[in-house]
Write a protein that holds these residues in place. Structure first.
Motif, PDB file in Angstrom:
ATOM      1  N   UNK A   3      68.054  63.731 138.829  1.00 24.31           N
ATOM      2  CA  UNK A   3      69.242  64.469 139.273  1.00 24.31           C
ATOM      3  C   UNK A   3      69.667  65.455 138.192  1.00 24.31           C
ATOM      4  N   UNK A   4      69.642  65.003 136.937  1.00 25.23           N
ATOM      5  CA  UNK A   4      70.024  65.889 135.840  1.00 25.23           C
ATOM      6  C   UNK A   4      69.131  67.109 135.748  1.00 25.23           C
ATOM      7  N   UNK A   5      67.833  66.892 135.864  1.00 18.87           N
ATOM      8  CA  UNK A   5      66.873  68.007 135.812  1.00 18.87           C
ATOM      9  C   UNK A   5      67.071  68.965 136.979  1.00 18.87           C
ATOM     10  N   UNK A   6      67.323  68.397 138.176  1.00 22.86           N
ATOM     11  CA  UNK A   6      67.509  69.234 139.362  1.00 22.86           C
ATOM     12  C   UNK A   6      68.794  70.050 139.268  1.00 22.86           C
ATOM     13  N   UNK A   7      69.858  69.445 138.744  1.00 24.62           N
ATOM     14  CA  UNK A   7      71.118  70.173 138.577  1.00 24.62           C
ATOM     15  C   UNK A   7      70.956  71.316 137.571  1.00 24.62           C
ATOM     16  N   UNK A   8      70.262  71.043 136.486  1.00 26.55           N
ATOM     17  CA  UNK A   8      70.040  72.078 135.474  1.00 26.55           C
ATOM     18  C   UNK A   8      69.226  73.232 136.054  1.00 26.55           C
ATOM     19  N   UNK A   9      68.198  72.892 136.850  1.00 23.85           N
ATOM     20  CA  UNK A   9      67.364  73.911 137.479  1.00 23.85           C
ATOM     21  C   UNK A   9      68.207  74.790 138.412  1.00 23.85           C
ATOM     22  N   UNK A  10      69.061  74.169 139.242  1.00 16.98           N
ATOM     23  CA  UNK A  10      69.903  74.914 140.170  1.00 16.98           C
ATOM     24  C   UNK A  10      70.932  75.759 139.412  1.00 16.98           C
ATOM     25  N   UNK A  11      71.485  75.216 138.353  1.00 16.07           N
ATOM     26  CA  UNK A  11      72.486  75.959 137.583  1.00 16.07           C
ATOM     27  C   UNK A  11      71.899  77.223 136.976  1.00 16.07           C
ATOM     28  N   UNK A  12      70.717  77.081 136.402  1.00 20.18           N
ATOM     29  CA  UNK A  12      70.069  78.239 135.788  1.00 20.18           C
ATOM     30  C   UNK A  12      69.654  79.257 136.845  1.00 20.18           C
ATOM     31  N   UNK A  13      69.213  78.763 138.001  1.00 20.92           N
ATOM     32  CA  UNK A  13      68.815  79.666 139.091  1.00 20.92           C
ATOM     33  C   UNK A  13      69.993  80.514 139.558  1.00 20.92           C
ATOM     34  N   UNK A  14      71.180  79.906 139.597  1.00 19.38           N
ATOM     35  CA  UNK A  14      72.377  80.617 140.036  1.00 19.38           C
ATOM     36  C   UNK A  14      73.072  81.370 138.896  1.00 19.38           C
ATOM     37  N   UNK A  15      72.521  81.274 137.695  1.00 17.18           N
ATOM     38  CA  UNK A  15      73.075  82.006 136.568  1.00 17.18           C
ATOM     39  C   UNK A  15      74.443  81.520 136.124  1.00 17.18           C
ATOM     40  N   UNK A  16      74.651  80.196 136.171  1.00 18.70           N
ATOM     41  CA  UNK A  16      75.965  79.628 135.835  1.00 18.70           C
ATOM     42  C   UNK A  16      75.940  78.918 134.484  1.00 18.70           C
ATOM     43  N   UNK A  17      77.070  78.931 133.811  1.00 19.94           N
ATOM     44  CA  UNK A  17      77.236  78.075 132.638  1.00 19.94           C
ATOM     45  C   UNK A  17      77.564  76.672 133.126  1.00 19.94           C
ATOM     46  N   UNK A  18      77.503  75.695 132.237  1.00 20.38           N
ATOM     47  CA  UNK A  18      77.860  74.334 132.631  1.00 20.38           C
ATOM     48  C   UNK A  18      79.322  74.261 133.068  1.00 20.38           C
ATOM     49  N   UNK A  19      80.194  74.984 132.363  1.00 20.91           N
ATOM     50  CA  UNK A  19      81.626  74.978 132.717  1.00 20.91           C
ATOM     51  C   UNK A  19      81.843  75.568 134.103  1.00 20.91           C
ATOM     52  N   UNK A  20      81.122  76.632 134.431  1.00 15.20           N
ATOM     53  CA  UNK A  20      81.255  77.263 135.753  1.00 15.20           C
ATOM     54  C   UNK A  20      80.697  76.351 136.843  1.00 15.20           C
ATOM     55  N   UNK A  21      79.643  75.635 136.537  1.00 13.62           N
ATOM     56  CA  UNK A  21      78.981  74.775 137.519  1.00 13.62           C
ATOM     57  C   UNK A  21      79.899  73.657 138.004  1.00 13.62           C
ATOM     58  N   UNK A  22      80.717  73.118 137.105  1.00 12.89           N
ATOM     59  CA  UNK A  22      81.486  71.920 137.455  1.00 12.89           C
ATOM     60  C   UNK A  22      82.992  72.124 137.400  1.00 12.89           C
ATOM     61  N   UNK A  23      83.444  73.346 137.306  1.00 19.09           N
ATOM     62  CA  UNK A  23      84.881  73.620 137.198  1.00 19.09           C
ATOM     63  C   UNK A  23      85.655  72.955 138.332  1.00 19.09           C
TER      64      UNK A  23
END
Length: 265
Positions: A3-23
């Motif tokens: 799940x962690x790897x998949x979330x990181x992959x999706x976050x980078x694909x959408x061009x988001x920072x970690x803070x933006x991803x989970x705000x």
């Protein structure tokens, strides 16, 4: 893929920072540990993150299905059925559902929570294995963001009977200090969770004859979603036995007789 790897992959694909991803869902510090597979995530928070960022749930599950045997949807269904069985005091169903949860690929926190729910409904809290008690306390003590983490808060909500009076007061004070000033800014689900923690704290104090309630508990609850238990404990604090009985009767007559019976006299 985890799940962690998949979330990181999706976050980078959408061009988001970690803070933006989970705000607005969980803290960035907590999410960082999830991406690195250092911490679990609840199904509810996972769905909320995916929905918030317009990430297709079916595609996401396909990414992780080789790693996990049970899907988040199945786990949410198990959790909902477990909570329903708990409020109906259905010991048989609770035991069966807890067994299913222990055999599933859900998080460690959710498995511990299911153990606690079964122990609560079967009145066997005092029989919980020492290893389980230590693991629950370890999760709380090691998580610096526990008052922000819904999964850890839910675990604490169900485990209060295993803590000493001083330990409970310590944790409740942290919650009050965190939320008293700005609770109206939290989402409804978070408010409901904190309300449940406060009510459970009052319950534990009642059954242990500690009726000298901290007034800050009621000040915090006054800001939260209305819960019949809150008014019951407020009546207990005011030594209004007539109102206590009235609330218990109301609950019993409106589909929650077992829940009414769990309220301390």
């Amino acid at each position: 893929m985890t799940i962690g790897e998949a979330l990181k992959k999706e976050r980078k694909y959408h061009g988001l920072t970690q803070a933006e991803m989970v705000a607005g869902v969980i803290t960035t510090a907590h999410y960082s540990k999830i991406e690195r597979d250092k911490h679990d995530i609840s199904a509810y928070d996972l769905f909320e993150i995916l929905t918030k960022n317009n990430i297709n749930l079916v595609d996401f599950i396909k990414e992780i299905e080789d790693t996990y045997q049970s899907t988040p949807e199945n786990q949410i269904n198990l959790n909902l059925r477990l909570i329903h069985a708990f409020y109906q005091s259905d010991q048989k169903s609770v035991r069966i559902l807890n067994k299913e949860i222990q055999e599933s690929a859900t998080t460690k926190e959710e498995k511990l929570r299911a153990i606690l729910i079964e122990a609560n409904v079967t009145h066997t809290i005092d029989q919980i294995h020492g290893k389980v008690r230590k693991e629950i306390k370890r999760i709380l003590f090691e998580n610096d963001d526990w008052v922000d983490d819904k999964l850890t808060l839910r675990l604490f909500c169900n485990s209060m009977l295993i803590f000493s009076h001083n330990e409970l007061n310590f944790y409740i004070n942290e919650i009050i200090d965190k939320y008293s000033a700005h609770f109206d800014q939290e989402d409804f689900h978070h408010q409901k969770l904190i309300a449940s923690i406060c009510v459970n704290f009052l319950y534990v104090n009642c059954i242990n004859n500690n009726l000298d309630f901290d007034s800050r508990i009621f000040s915090l609850l006054d800001q939260l979603p209305e819960m019949p238990e809150f008014y019951y404990y407020k009546a207990v604090a005011g030594k209004d036995t007539t109102k206590c009985q009235s609330i218990k009767s109301f609950l019993a007559q409106n589909g929650l007789p077992h829940f009414s019976d769990t309220l301390p006299k």
